[in-house]
Structure formats: structure tokens, C-alpha cells
Design a protein around this motif. Structure first.
Motif, mmCIF file in Angstrom:
data_model
loop_
_atom_site.group_PDB
_atom_site.id
_atom_site.type_symbol
_atom_site.label_atom_id
_atom_site.label_comp_id
_atom_site.label_asym_id
_atom_site.label_seq_id
_atom_site.Cartn_x
_atom_site.Cartn_y
_atom_site.Cartn_z
ATOM 1 N N SER A 50 0.958 -1.114 0.066
ATOM 2 C CA SER A 50 -0.079 0.043 0.053
ATOM 3 C C SER A 50 0.748 1.148 -0.067
ATOM 4 O O SER A 50 0.542 2.368 -0.723
ATOM 5 N N ALA A 54 0.857 3.993 -3.068
ATOM 6 C CA ALA A 54 0.742 5.406 -2.671
ATOM 7 C C ALA A 54 1.823 6.226 -3.239
ATOM 8 O O ALA A 54 1.368 7.188 -4.078
ATOM 9 N N ARG A 57 1.135 6.234 -7.051
ATOM 10 C CA ARG A 57 -0.230 7.241 -7.431
ATOM 11 C C ARG A 57 0.180 8.793 -7.197
ATOM 12 O O ARG A 57 -0.321 9.503 -8.029
ATOM 13 N N ARG A 58 0.960 9.092 -6.058
ATOM 14 C CA ARG A 58 0.958 10.218 -5.765
ATOM 15 C C ARG A 58 1.947 10.932 -6.929
ATOM 16 O O ARG A 58 1.717 12.234 -7.120
#
Length: 115
Positions: A50, A54, A57-58
């Protein structure tokens, strides 16, 4: 104040510079995948995956969409897939050159060769 292009590129490569992130990108090159499928392939703790997702994705390298209770990740664009293929080609060339050099070094020396 704008960031110089070379600095932005360095930040981009730092974002990629983690084995789990690279593995995620390799898997996503095959197509979108649910988190459970990524977990099965990578075999790390869900919290670790995760965190790495993240980061990707960020930075906008991957996208996440919810399909019911499932989150599916995909590459944000085809350029990432091309980058992963280019990296594979570069590494293949580097390793081939090193293997040839190693073979030369391991070959018996001929008389008069200084080693």
C-alpha cells in the motif's frame, strides 16, 4: 520558482528506485491488476504494498479505480511500459558486455601476454 528539468528527472527516477515499485510496474505492464493479485505476485505485507502504491499514485505513475470493494491499479500511460522495456534492453546490453569481458578475463593467457 521552477525546478530544472534535470532535477525533475532525478526525482522521477528516485520515485522508481525501489524494488517493489519496479515489480509493481512490471506487473502492471501486463494490464490492470487488483491489489489482491499484486499481493499474490509480490508476496509482501499488504501495508508495505500500500505504501509503495501510494508513492506511485502520488507521482501520477499509476492510477487506482474502485470496482466494488476491489481497488484496481493500472499504468497512467503507455510511456511507463516503454520505459520498463528500455530498462530491460539497457540491462541486457550491459550484462552481455560484462559477460564477454568476464569470459576474456577467465580465458587462459597466451605466452607473452602480460595479463
Amino acid at each position: 520558482m521552477s525546478v530544472p528539468l534535470y532535477q525533475a528527472k532525478a526525482e522521477f527516477f528516485r520515485t522508481l528506485a525501489h524494488p517493489v515499485r519496479i515489480r509493481v510496474l512490471e506487473l502492471l505492464c501486463e494490464g490492470p491488476k487488483a491489489v489482491r493479485d499484486l499481493l499474490a505476485e509480490i508476496e509482501i505485507e499488504a501495508s508495505s504494498l500500500s505504501q509503495q502504491l501510494a508513492v506511485l499514485r502520488r507521482y501520477g505513475i499509476v492510477t487506482a479505480t474502485r470496482e466494488g470493494s476491489t481497488v484496481v491499479y493500472a499504468l497512467a500511460g503507455a510511456d511507463v511500459s516503454e520505459l520498463m522495456l528500455a530498462a530491460r534492453r539497457i540491462l541486457t546490453d550491459l550484462l552481455t558486455d560484462r559477460r564477454e569481458l568476464l569470459a576474456e578475463l577467465q580465458a587462459p593467457t597466451s605466452p607473452g601476454e602480460g595479463g
